[in-house]
Motif scaffolding. Structure first.
Motif, PDB file in Angstrom:
ATOM      1  N   LYS A  92       0.841  -1.219   0.000  1.00  0.00           N
ATOM      2  CA  LYS A  92       0.000   0.000   0.000  1.00  0.00           C
ATOM      3  C   LYS A  92       0.869   1.259   0.000  1.00  0.00           C
ATOM      4  N   ASP A  93       2.049   1.151   0.598  1.00  0.00           N
ATOM      5  CA  ASP A  93       2.954   2.308   0.634  1.00  0.00           C
ATOM      6  C   ASP A  93       3.602   2.569  -0.730  1.00  0.00           C
ATOM      7  N   LEU A  94       3.542   1.599  -1.598  1.00  0.00           N
ATOM      8  CA  LEU A  94       4.209   1.722  -2.897  1.00  0.00           C
ATOM      9  C   LEU A  94       3.202   1.976  -4.019  1.00  0.00           C
ATOM     10  N   LEU A  95       1.935   1.995  -3.628  1.00  0.00           N
ATOM     11  CA  LEU A  95       0.866   2.074  -4.618  1.00  0.00           C
ATOM     12  C   LEU A  95       0.987   3.300  -5.525  1.00  0.00           C
ATOM     13  N   SER A  96       1.267   4.473  -4.931  1.00  0.00           N
ATOM     14  CA  SER A  96       1.303   5.671  -5.806  1.00  0.00           C
ATOM     15  C   SER A  96       2.472   5.599  -6.785  1.00  0.00           C
ATOM     16  N   ALA A  97       3.600   5.045  -6.361  1.00  0.00           N
ATOM     17  CA  ALA A  97       4.731   4.902  -7.301  1.00  0.00           C
ATOM     18  C   ALA A  97       4.347   3.953  -8.440  1.00  0.00           C
ATOM     19  N   LEU A  98       3.668   2.863  -8.085  1.00  0.00           N
ATOM     20  CA  LEU A  98       3.282   1.887  -9.111  1.00  0.00           C
ATOM     21  C   LEU A  98       2.225   2.472 -10.059  1.00  0.00           C
ATOM     22  N   GLU A  99       1.309   3.249  -9.488  1.00  0.00           N
ATOM     23  CA  GLU A  99       0.292   3.902 -10.344  1.00  0.00           C
ATOM     24  C   GLU A  99       0.951   4.875 -11.315  1.00  0.00           C
ATOM     25  N   LYS A 100       1.916   5.613 -10.801  1.00  0.00           N
ATOM     26  CA  LYS A 100       2.619   6.574 -11.665  1.00  0.00           C
ATOM     27  C   LYS A 100       3.320   5.828 -12.814  1.00  0.00           C
ATOM     28  N   ALA A 101       3.950   4.716 -12.459  1.00  0.00           N
ATOM     29  CA  ALA A 101       4.654   3.928 -13.479  1.00  0.00           C
ATOM     30  C   ALA A 101       3.676   3.486 -14.564  1.00  0.00           C
ATOM     31  N   LYS A 102       2.544   2.994 -14.123  1.00  0.00           N
ATOM     32  CA  LYS A 102       1.550   2.499 -15.088  1.00  0.00           C
ATOM     33  C   LYS A 102       1.045   3.630 -15.978  1.00  0.00           C
ATOM     34  N   ASN A 103       0.789   4.757 -15.358  1.00  0.00           N
ATOM     35  CA  ASN A 103       0.256   5.893 -16.116  1.00  0.00           C
ATOM     36  C   ASN A 103       1.234   6.427 -17.148  1.00  0.00           C
ATOM     37  N   CYS A 104       2.536   6.240 -16.882  1.00  0.00           N
ATOM     38  CA  CYS A 104       3.473   6.782 -17.875  1.00  0.00           C
ATOM     39  C   CYS A 104       3.842   5.728 -18.937  1.00  0.00           C
ATOM     40  N   GLY A 105       3.234   4.571 -18.871  1.00  0.00           N
ATOM     41  CA  GLY A 105       3.410   3.596 -19.954  1.00  0.00           C
ATOM     42  C   GLY A 105       4.373   2.459 -19.652  1.00  0.00           C
ATOM     43  N   LEU A 106       4.866   2.427 -18.406  1.00  0.00           N
ATOM     44  CA  LEU A 106       5.730   1.290 -18.043  1.00  0.00           C
ATOM     45  C   LEU A 106       4.843   0.080 -17.756  1.00  0.00           C
ATOM     46  N   LYS A 107       5.220  -1.068 -18.265  1.00  0.00           N
ATOM     47  CA  LYS A 107       4.479  -2.295 -17.941  1.00  0.00           C
ATOM     48  C   LYS A 107       4.870  -2.731 -16.536  1.00  0.00           C
ATOM     49  N   LEU A 108       3.914  -3.328 -15.825  1.00  0.00           N
ATOM     50  CA  LEU A 108       4.190  -3.717 -14.441  1.00  0.00           C
ATOM     51  C   LEU A 108       4.323  -5.231 -14.290  1.00  0.00           C
ATOM     52  N   ALA A 109       5.494  -5.655 -13.806  1.00  0.00           N
ATOM     53  CA  ALA A 109       5.704  -7.073 -13.462  1.00  0.00           C
ATOM     54  C   ALA A 109       5.940  -7.112 -11.958  1.00  0.00           C
ATOM     55  N   LEU A 110       4.916  -7.522 -11.231  1.00  0.00           N
ATOM     56  CA  LEU A 110       4.998  -7.429  -9.767  1.00  0.00           C
ATOM     57  C   LEU A 110       5.098  -8.797  -9.109  1.00  0.00           C
ATOM     58  N   HIS A 111       6.049  -8.947  -8.182  1.00  0.00           N
ATOM     59  CA  HIS A 111       6.071 -10.146  -7.344  1.00  0.00           C
ATOM     60  C   HIS A 111       4.833 -10.060  -6.439  1.00  0.00           C
TER      61      HIS A 111
END
Ligand code: 6MZ
Length: 362
Positions: free
Chosen positions: A183-202
């Motif tokens: 939950k503490d990393l959610l905004s960083a991950l959302e930002k990544a997604k919004n700028c077009g980075l694909k997300l591969a999450l453990h």
């Protein structure tokens, strides 16, 4: 591997989507690194893990700390990354998504920016040397370092997404799963997604991550690493399975890593079976040689044959454990093309390569 069946797995064209750079260092490269840095006194006797002892995820993460001491300059990163790429190519991997956590090391002048640039340089040199493999890079966020570092890493990854000519494709979330909360990393991950980075999450690598997985699956990620404890039989839930299935999120499966890291009790109990039977997208991956390295680093190479793994062996292992035919194995490797973060023309090129090779191999 030397029988006709073994040869099939070697020749099988493969896609590797879950490879941590510093977890993929071979024994040969490791020997060079140890010789380069004798002052670190990294030798066999330093291991607390004796023959016959079982290894835990925690012990695995201790090994990464040792490797990070050995790989701490641009020169090291270039050597390691080139060697890893060449070794994957030699194992028949035609497309590789390498991931790594950018680090800064004051003593050697290494910055996070230079870290990524050096990996990209290794990829460029391999291409120039016509190594038969297409390599992309995923920038990794180590969850242990918290939200501020995660946000910095995302910004860096975003810059490279724009400037790397398509080589940087995504963002990984990894690190010790028992530390911190998604939950503490959610905004960083959302930002990544919004700028077009694909997300591969453990996700759900350990049982305590259930609530975190519920949250992160809402992003949603483009691929899941491990997902060991998502399904109800392993302490997950129907709701988690529903989310994964409805969004059709491919899962990167790392059989040997999970069994040796003791998050899965045995190969035949691996969650690959659960998802494969449902027809859910699964990608077989090698992930890391870290457990192998425990022995190579500290116990010489006497256990090499036992602990070494590569993607060919992972396919063979899955086939023998779950009774897959060669045709089914071929399908698995071919379907993985669709789960890459590569642009469409690259996927089509890979499909063509698979079609050509199929006539020769199958
Ligand atoms: C979670 C893992 C991992 O980034 O220095 N890493 N994270 N679960 C795992 N399962 C065993 N295996 C490796 O490669 C090493 C780093 O990858 C992550 C950890 O953050 C580790 O420090 P790089 O190239």
């Amino acid at each position: 591997m030397d029988t006709e069946a073994d040869l099939f797995y070697r020749l099988l064209p493969k896609v590797e989507l879950h490879a941590h750079l510093n977890g993929s260092v071979s024994s040969e490269t490791m020997e060079t690194l140890i010789k380069r840095k004798p002052h670190l006194n990294i030798e066999h006797s330093m291991t607390a893990i004796r023959r016959g002892q079982r290894r835990s995820l925690d012990e695995c993460f201790q090994v990464f700390k040792v490797i990070h001491q050995l790989v701490d300059s641009e020169e090291d990163i270039l050597m390691v990354a080139k060697a890893v790429i060449q070794e994957f190519a030699a194992d028949g991997v035609k497309y590789l998504e390498l991931r790594s956590t950018p680090r800064e090391v004051t003593e050697t002048g290494l910055t996070k920016q230079r870290y990524i640039e050096t990996v990209l340089e290794a990829i460029r040199q391999c291409k120039q040397e016509e190594v038969d493999i297409d390599v992309r890079f995923i920038v990794a966020v180590d969850r242990r370092h918290g939200p501020l570092v995660a946000m910095e890493t995302v910004k860096l990854a975003e810059d490279f997404l724009l400037s790397s000519d398509g080589v940087v494709v995504g963002l990984d979330l990894s690190g010790d799963p028992t530390v911190g909360h998604g939950k503490d990393l959610l905004s960083a991950l959302e930002k990544a997604k919004n700028c077009g980075l694909k997300l591969a999450l453990h996700l759900s690598e350990v049982p305590s991550q259930r609530e975190e997985s519920e949250l992160l699956l809402n992003l949603p990620p483009d691929r899941i690493g491990h997902g060991t404890f998502l399904h109800p039989e392993f302490g997950g839930s129907d709701s988690l399975v529903d989310k994964v299935c409805k969004q059709n999120i491919p899962i990167e499966m790392c059989l040997t890593s999970n069994v040796k890291g003791q998050t899965v009790p045995s190969y035949d109990k691996h969650h690959f079976q659960y998802w494969y039977k449902r027809g859910h997208p699964c990608v077989l991956c090698k992930i890391t040689r870290c457990l192998f390295l425990l022995f190579l680093l500290f116990r010489q190479t006497d256990d090499k044959g036992v602990f070494c793994t590569d993607l060919s062996q992972e396919y063979q292992l899955a086939a023998s454990t779950f009774g897959l035919t060669q045709e089914a194995v071929w399908m698995l490797s071919q379907q993985a093309i669709g789960y890459t973060f590569a642009p469409e023309p690259i996927k089509q090129r890979l499909e063509k390569k698979w079609a050509e090779l199929k006539q020769q191999i199958l």
